[in-house]
Scaffold this motif. Structure first.
Motif, mmCIF file in Angstrom:
data_model
loop_
_atom_site.group_PDB
_atom_site.id
_atom_site.type_symbol
_atom_site.label_atom_id
_atom_site.label_comp_id
_atom_site.label_asym_id
_atom_site.label_seq_id
_atom_site.Cartn_x
_atom_site.Cartn_y
_atom_site.Cartn_z
ATOM 1 N N SER A 415 0.829 -1.210 0.000
ATOM 2 C CA SER A 415 0.000 0.000 0.000
ATOM 3 C C SER A 415 0.864 1.260 0.000
ATOM 4 O O SER A 415 0.519 2.271 -0.617
ATOM 5 N N GLU A 416 2.012 1.189 0.681
ATOM 6 C CA GLU A 416 2.913 2.348 0.716
ATOM 7 C C GLU A 416 3.503 2.614 -0.664
ATOM 8 O O GLU A 416 3.605 3.757 -1.115
ATOM 9 N N GLN A 417 3.906 1.538 -1.369
ATOM 10 C CA GLN A 417 4.459 1.679 -2.727
ATOM 11 C C GLN A 417 3.397 2.198 -3.695
ATOM 12 O O GLN A 417 3.692 2.986 -4.594
ATOM 13 N N TYR A 424 -1.118 12.546 -5.986
ATOM 14 C CA TYR A 424 -1.366 13.230 -4.702
ATOM 15 C C TYR A 424 -2.173 12.284 -3.816
ATOM 16 O O TYR A 424 -2.798 11.328 -4.308
ATOM 17 N N PRO A 425 -2.137 12.513 -2.497
ATOM 18 C CA PRO A 425 -2.870 11.607 -1.590
ATOM 19 C C PRO A 425 -4.373 11.578 -1.897
ATOM 20 O O PRO A 425 -4.949 12.569 -2.347
ATOM 21 N N ASP A 426 -4.984 10.448 -1.660
ATOM 22 C CA ASP A 426 -6.436 10.276 -1.845
ATOM 23 C C ASP A 426 -6.872 10.566 -3.277
ATOM 24 O O ASP A 426 -7.976 11.089 -3.514
ATOM 25 N N GLN A 427 -5.981 10.270 -4.246
ATOM 26 C CA GLN A 427 -6.349 10.467 -5.654
ATOM 27 C C GLN A 427 -7.501 9.530 -6.017
ATOM 28 O O GLN A 427 -7.490 8.347 -5.656
ATOM 29 N N GLU A 428 -8.504 10.063 -6.682
ATOM 30 C CA GLU A 428 -9.696 9.269 -7.016
ATOM 31 C C GLU A 428 -9.734 8.937 -8.517
ATOM 32 O O GLU A 428 -9.204 9.687 -9.339
#
Length: 766
Positions: A415-417, A424-428
């Motif tokens: 999940s980190e990779q 960007y974080p939480d990309q949808e």
């Protein structure tokens, strides 16, 4: 007025200058202390401001402005401290020896009488009164160029005539006048004798008080695009060149930095030897390297011939017509013209591979490269090919995204990779397929990065095959028989190149043409930022190498210096070298300076060494007397070793440091082992990467270039050790000696030495 009274008056003036310098030092130290305190305070408040500003998610405009202002203040205080530190270093040197000359003169036609003192650097008091003038200032040139009476010198506003009434020279140590001379000459012989009688050092000295008139012309030349200095051994060539660099940095100080001055030295030992000269004159060192270093850095995976191997090859090569062709300026022009042929064929390429698979074939790359019209030059072809290959790579990306390895990689990511791949974080994403395509593209883009780098760095070119093809067609481009080369010899050379390359080796003669062809192919135009290039020991360069350097630094002005009597690494026609070099420059901008006076050695040593040369009469010795060179012919090697030990002890008793100079490295190692076993403390210099140690040493001839020693013992100058081609090598060894020269042999003396008139040495048998 008596000389004693004059000395007392001059000492009183010197004391006043030293006192003013000491006051300036105190002020400078105060400025440095203040700047250091300011730096600490700004650091502290800067830390507080940043800490306060970080309380919010964003820094206010006012806070950002404050931080920017503090950064500027910090940079300014740091610069202030650096300037003060540098100026303090100059002042500390001046305190010991503020100046070395005084001139009394008046400007013509109506000037008032003036007195100036000349030193290593200018010194003014708080009222901007000049107490000492920098030796490089325009007015100082009359000290070096003229005698008493009327003389003109160049000022920024044109020629200025002056009438010189007095020229006084000082030797000052620790603020005390040791000696002073009044002279009508440029530099009095007495002054020279004082300096030349000093002992040798492991660091070259940048003595500006004894610059001779002909040397000053070299130092202050600002017109020539090529200044060629041919100087006898010990004529002060290198010293004058170092002073020339210092002068240029002073003259063009607002638009020239030390990083825009490049010096090619004969070896790394010599680099170390001269490394303190410019700092002693208050300047930063220029960029410095050997030619081997310069070309070898371009091919880091290849092993280039060492200096030792070059010397050994030169010794073994009586006549090599292939090497003679490849060293020639005609070969450089042949390769330049061959580049035009490459527009229509002859360039080879490499497959572009990815994960062991051929992604773009070399045939496809060749099709792209030669698909451009005849109006395309080589640089346009290479740029166009790069663009097309990058487009192809982009197209292949879509195909690669569907490969099995991509899906397997995505499934194996943590999940980190995965988060690291997102923009960007939480990309949808609209759906799972969109996310899969996004991740696949990211992975392939990352995997393709090495390929993209290969394309941008021209690694799709097969320069080795292209160069080999050039060698193969040379006999079609030029009649090699004109260079006394047979077809079989040329084919053998090509096979030798192939074999060396397989073993990751390349010779010094091959590397320059190899790199030049690559530069022509890729459209490289050289380093336009370099403004001055200095090349020392020019006699050991080939015309091809010099043409290649000029290609690499197209806007630089060149100063080349050497002694055509000391060629030991290149068996070229040294008499024609200057003509070959001059062909690279516009004739009106080429200046040749001959330095015929030799200052390094005593009159007796210089007269003996010039007797070794076929045209040695052009060398003029300085009238500094010493012992005649001593020659001892022993019955065998143990007796020769005993003679050497006795001579070493005698030299040591007289305060002389001795260098035992051998023909080659094998002899140097044997001598070192024998003498250390006998209890002698010696340093063996076997690599150019060593530093010169204090004390007696053993050194092979090819590493002694440009160096000087109190005493020299020439080891094993026996008949059969040398050939007629080694005359310049023998001269080079002998001319390293400043105060004493000893020559040892067994059985029969080397004929080149034996033919020197008997009255120029003392000879005995043991």
């Amino acid at each position: 007025m008596t000389k004693q009274t004059i000395k007392q008056q001059e000492q009183a003036h010197l004391d006043e200058v030293v006192q003013l310098i000491q006051q300036s030092e105190q002020k400078m130290e105060h400025n440095m202390s203040t700047a250091k305190a300011d730096i600490k305070e700004i650091d502290r408040t800067f830390g507080d401001d940043v800490h306060i500003g970080m309380g919010d998610d964003s820094v206010s405009m006012a806070g950002a402005l404050s931080i920017h202002q503090q950064q500027q203040m910090l940079a300014e205080r740091n610069n202030s401290w650096q300037r003060s530190h540098q100026q303090l270093g100059v002042l500390q040197k001046l305190e010991k020896t503020p100046y070395f000359a005084r001139l009394d003169f008046q400007e013509l036609p109506t000037g008032k009488p003036e007195t100036i003192y000349i030193g290593l650097s200018s010194f003014t008091d708080q009222n901007n009164k000049f107490w000492v003038y920098d030796w490089r200032a325009p007015i100082s040139s009359i000290y070096y160029d003229g005698d008493l009476g009327r003389i003109s010198y160049q000022t920024p506003d044109g020629q200025q005539a002056v009438d010189v009434h007095l020229k006084r020279q000082f030797i000052i140590a620790d603020g005390q006048i040791q000696t002073l001379y009044d002279t009508a000459e440029t530099i009095g012989d007495q002054m020279l004798l004082e300096v030349l009688d000093e002992k040798a050092s492991t660091q070259m000295k940048g003595i500006v008080s004894t610059i001779q008139r002909e040397q000053n012309q070299i130092i202050r030349d600002t017109e020539s695009n090529l200044l060629f200095v041919q100087g006898a051994a010990g004529s002060g060539k290198t010293s004058a060149i170092m002073q020339r660099i210092a002068y240029l940095l002073y003259r063009y100080r607002k638009k020239l930095t030390s990083g825009q001055v490049l010096m090619f030295s004969p070896n790394m030992l010599f680099n170390d030897y001269i490394s303190h000269v410019l700092p002693e004159m208050g300047e930063q060192n220029m960029v410095q390297m050997t030619y081997l270093q310069y070309v070898a850095r371009r091919l880091p995976k290849m092993r280039l011939q060492t200096l030792f191997e070059q010397f050994e090859q030169t010794q073994q090569r009586v006549h090599d017509p292939v090497a003679n062709l490849m060293e020639d300026l005609d070969f450089f022009k042949l390769e330049t013209n061959y580049a035009k042929i490459l527009n229509s064929g002859g360039v080879y390429f490499r497959d572009l591979k990815f994960k062991g698979r051929v992604l773009i074939t070399k045939e496809k790359i060749a099709q792209i490269y030669y698909g451009f019209g005849p109006q395309y030059k080589l640089i346009n072809r290479i740029d166009g090919t790069k663009q097309q290959l990058l487009k192809l790579l982009n197209q292949r990306m879509g195909q690669e995204m569907r490969k099995k390895w991509v899906q397997e990689t995505i499934e194996s990511l943590s999940s980190e990779q995965l988060r690291a791949l997102y923009d960007y974080p939480d990309q949808e994403f609209t759906n799972g397929d969109a996310e899969q395509r996004f991740l696949a593209r990211k992975l392939v883009q990352k995997a393709f990065k090495p390929l993209i780098r290969q394309i941008k760095q021209n690694n799709f070119l097969n320069i080795t095959a292209t160069y080999q093809r050039f060698l193969e067609v040379v006999p079609q481009l030029v009649k090699i028989s004109h260079y006394e080369i047979k077809g079989e010899q040329w084919q053998n050379h090509i096979q030798e190149f192939q074999q060396n390359f397989k073993e990751h080796k390349i010779t010094i003669n091959e590397i320059s043409p190899y790199l030049y062809l690559y530069d022509l192919l890729t459209g490289y135009h050289g380093d336009s930022e370099m403004k001055f290039v200095f090349i020392d020991e020019i006699q050991d360069y080939t015309p091809f190498q010099l043409a290649y350097l000029k290609f690499n630094f197209p806007r630089a002005r060149y100063t080349m210096l050497g002694d055509l009597n000391q060629s030991i690494l290149v068996q070229n026609k040294t008499n024609s070298l200057l003509k070959e070099i001059a062909r690279l420059f516009d004739a009106p901008k080429v200046r040749v300076v001959q330095l015929t006076h030799s200052y390094r050695s005593t009159k007796q040593i210089t007269e003996f060494t010039r007797g070794l040369l076929t045209h040695g009469e052009k060398i003029v010795p300085f009238d500094r007397n010493g012992d005649l060179p001593n020659i001892t012919v022993s019955a065998d090697e143990p007796a020769m070793s005993q003679t050497a030990l006795t001579q070493l002890q005698q030299n040591q008793a007289d305060g002389y440091v001795t260098a035992i100079i051998t023909k080659d490295l094998a002899q140097a190692q044997a001598v070192y082992e024998r003498f250390t076993a006998a209890g002698q403390k010696l340093t063996l210099i076997k690599s150019e990467n060593q530093r010169l140690a204090n004390g007696n040493l053993v050194i092979p001839a090819y590493l002694a270039k440009g160096l000087e020693f109190d005493a020299v013992i020439m080891w094993n100058m026996s008949a059969g050790q040398f050939s007629e081609d080694d005359r310049q090598l023998i001269y080079t060894i002998a001319s390293r000696a400043m105060h004493r020269l000893s020559i040892l042999a067994t059985g029969t003396l080397e004929p080149i030495i034996a033919q020197v008139p008997a009255q120029l040495s003392t000879q005995k048998h043991s």
